[in-house]
Scaffold this motif. Sequence first.
Motif, PDB file in Angstrom:
ATOM      1  N   PHE A  83      71.976  88.067  18.531  1.00 27.56           N
ATOM      2  CA  PHE A  83      71.024  88.699  19.452  1.00 27.56           C
ATOM      3  C   PHE A  83      70.695  87.832  20.656  1.00 27.56           C
ATOM      4  O   PHE A  83      70.281  88.331  21.706  1.00 27.56           O
ATOM      5  N   TRP A  84      70.880  86.528  20.518  1.00 27.83           N
ATOM      6  CA  TRP A  84      70.538  85.603  21.612  1.00 27.83           C
ATOM      7  C   TRP A  84      71.440  85.765  22.823  1.00 27.83           C
ATOM      8  O   TRP A  84      71.125  85.254  23.893  1.00 27.83           O
ATOM      9  N   VAL A 111      65.121  84.343  24.523  1.00 27.20           N
ATOM     10  CA  VAL A 111      63.699  84.027  24.387  1.00 27.20           C
ATOM     11  C   VAL A 111      63.272  84.132  22.927  1.00 27.20           C
ATOM     12  O   VAL A 111      62.576  83.240  22.402  1.00 27.20           O
ATOM     13  N   MET A 112      63.690  85.191  22.245  1.00 24.24           N
ATOM     14  CA  MET A 112      63.302  85.362  20.847  1.00 24.24           C
ATOM     15  C   MET A 112      63.941  84.281  19.977  1.00 24.24           C
ATOM     16  O   MET A 112      63.328  83.803  19.009  1.00 24.24           O
ATOM     17  N   PHE A 113      65.163  83.892  20.308  1.00 25.61           N
ATOM     18  CA  PHE A 113      65.829  82.806  19.584  1.00 25.61           C
ATOM     19  C   PHE A 113      65.058  81.503  19.746  1.00 25.61           C
ATOM     20  O   PHE A 113      64.838  80.768  18.774  1.00 25.61           O
ATOM     21  N   LEU A 152      61.969  81.097  20.302  1.00 21.59           N
ATOM     22  CA  LEU A 152      60.694  81.168  19.598  1.00 21.59           C
ATOM     23  C   LEU A 152      60.857  81.053  18.087  1.00 21.59           C
ATOM     24  O   LEU A 152      60.202  80.228  17.437  1.00 21.59           O
ATOM     25  N   PHE A 153      61.730  81.875  17.530  1.00 17.79           N
ATOM     26  CA  PHE A 153      61.804  81.995  16.074  1.00 17.79           C
ATOM     27  C   PHE A 153      62.812  81.050  15.425  1.00 17.79           C
ATOM     28  O   PHE A 153      62.713  80.769  14.230  1.00 17.79           O
ATOM     29  N   PHE A 154      63.767  80.564  16.184  1.00 19.36           N
ATOM     30  CA  PHE A 154      64.796  79.686  15.623  1.00 19.36           C
ATOM     31  C   PHE A 154      64.873  78.383  16.413  1.00 19.36           C
ATOM     32  O   PHE A 154      65.956  77.898  16.733  1.00 19.36           O
ATOM     33  N   TRP A 155      63.692  77.831  16.696  1.00 21.18           N
ATOM     34  CA  TRP A 155      63.598  76.618  17.498  1.00 21.18           C
ATOM     35  C   TRP A 155      64.399  75.463  16.906  1.00 21.18           C
ATOM     36  O   TRP A 155      64.860  74.579  17.629  1.00 21.18           O
ATOM     37  N   ILE A 156      64.574  75.478  15.590  1.00 20.65           N
ATOM     38  CA  ILE A 156      65.287  74.380  14.933  1.00 20.65           C
ATOM     39  C   ILE A 156      66.737  74.286  15.409  1.00 20.65           C
ATOM     40  O   ILE A 156      67.358  73.229  15.360  1.00 20.65           O
ATOM     41  N   PHE A 157      67.284  75.424  15.919  1.00 23.47           N
ATOM     42  CA  PHE A 157      68.657  75.438  16.407  1.00 23.47           C
ATOM     43  C   PHE A 157      68.746  75.372  17.936  1.00 23.47           C
ATOM     44  O   PHE A 157      69.841  75.430  18.491  1.00 23.47           O
ATOM     45  N   ASP A 158      67.612  75.254  18.584  1.00 25.03           N
ATOM     46  CA  ASP A 158      67.580  75.240  20.045  1.00 25.03           C
ATOM     47  C   ASP A 158      67.759  73.809  20.537  1.00 25.03           C
ATOM     48  O   ASP A 158      66.824  73.007  20.524  1.00 25.03           O
ATOM     49  N   GLU A 159      68.957  73.498  21.006  1.00 24.02           N
ATOM     50  CA  GLU A 159      69.249  72.129  21.430  1.00 24.02           C
ATOM     51  C   GLU A 159      68.435  71.705  22.645  1.00 24.02           C
ATOM     52  O   GLU A 159      68.258  70.512  22.897  1.00 24.02           O
ATOM     53  N   ASN A 160      67.891  72.682  23.385  1.00 26.05           N
ATOM     54  CA  ASN A 160      67.069  72.354  24.547  1.00 26.05           C
ATOM     55  C   ASN A 160      65.608  72.097  24.193  1.00 26.05           C
ATOM     56  O   ASN A 160      64.825  71.675  25.056  1.00 26.05           O
ATOM     57  N   GLN A 161      65.246  72.387  22.938  1.00 35.38           N
ATOM     58  CA  GLN A 161      63.862  72.192  22.491  1.00 35.38           C
ATOM     59  C   GLN A 161      62.880  72.849  23.479  1.00 35.38           C
ATOM     60  O   GLN A 161      61.883  72.252  23.886  1.00 35.38           O
ATOM     61  N   THR A 162      63.178  74.079  23.819  1.00 30.91           N
ATOM     62  CA  THR A 162      62.469  74.777  24.898  1.00 30.91           C
ATOM     63  C   THR A 162      60.972  74.876  24.662  1.00 30.91           C
ATOM     64  O   THR A 162      60.179  74.769  25.601  1.00 30.91           O
ATOM     65  N   THR A 163      60.551  75.110  23.424  1.00 26.40           N
ATOM     66  CA  THR A 163      59.127  75.302  23.151  1.00 26.40           C
ATOM     67  C   THR A 163      58.428  74.012  22.692  1.00 26.40           C
ATOM     68  O   THR A 163      57.295  74.063  22.217  1.00 26.40           O
ATOM     69  N   LYS A 164      59.104  72.880  22.850  1.00 26.61           N
ATOM     70  CA  LYS A 164      58.480  71.618  22.466  1.00 26.61           C
ATOM     71  C   LYS A 164      57.356  71.273  23.426  1.00 26.61           C
ATOM     72  O   LYS A 164      57.505  71.365  24.642  1.00 26.61           O
ATOM     73  N   ILE A 165      56.214  70.901  22.875  1.00 26.43           N
ATOM     74  CA  ILE A 165      55.032  70.564  23.669  1.00 26.43           C
ATOM     75  C   ILE A 165      54.780  69.056  23.597  1.00 26.43           C
ATOM     76  O   ILE A 165      54.776  68.468  22.509  1.00 26.43           O
TER      77      ILE A 165
END
Length: 258
Positions: free
Chosen positions: A130-131, A169-171, A173-186
């Motif tokens: 879906f991503w 966007v949904m990826f 949010l919900f699958f941050w563990i696989f997001d190499e960009n760490q997009t939602t990291k604060i």
Amino acid sequence: MNTPVVLIHGTNAGPWTMSNFSGYFEQRGFRCHKPAYRYHDKPPSAETSALLAGTSIADYVEDIAGFVESLDTAPILVGHSLGGVVAQKLASRGLACAIVLLNGSVNWGVLPTTDQERALGKKFMSAGPFWEGTLLPDFETMAQFGLNKLDPTEQRGVFDRLGPESGRVMFELFFWIFDENQTTKIDYDRVTCPILMVSGSDDLAIPPSTARLIAERHGPRAIFHEARGFGHYLMLEPEWKKIAAICAEWMIEQEATV
């Protein structure tokens, strides 16, 4: 009030979801703004859906950052769901004097705490890659996880106004563990402004047990309020004014210290 308020909407939605709160805050004397993420300010269409493919939360952060930077002073940011992540990202860049998170989405590194959260993630798994494209909201999923505090007629009315969302966007949010960009990291240490976190007790998508983990990472800067009897779309629920009043009183206190 001299401090502007910027209300930031969630996924699949638009500024219309924040209208109740913006109207209430304006009655209390605040100057309110409701910017939209790219492609979220018009009725859903096939063209809009195609444009959304590949769009990232990082793009939405820049959309709202550009608006905030056009203001004459740092605003109070009020973010719902995904808007809560965006608000924290902007606050870490010094672009807010205070932030309010209304059932703010999960940040990078925060694990789910309930079976319902894990079940929601599994629903996305069944959608294939879906991503790579866009996702349309599903009524049954929204009724269960997002609109569960509205009656069936109101659920359908809200759902019919929702639109497609970027699968990426949904990826993120919900699958941050696989997001190499760490997009939602604060970068929590760089969020130095006051924070009010409002968490609906009946929010199945981002329950209080998970929201509290985010509050703990912000330390003493964050005030946590569990809204008993409220769900995810608390701005549209029958007693939304109760939450708006809590937020407004806190915002007035912050304005007095600016």
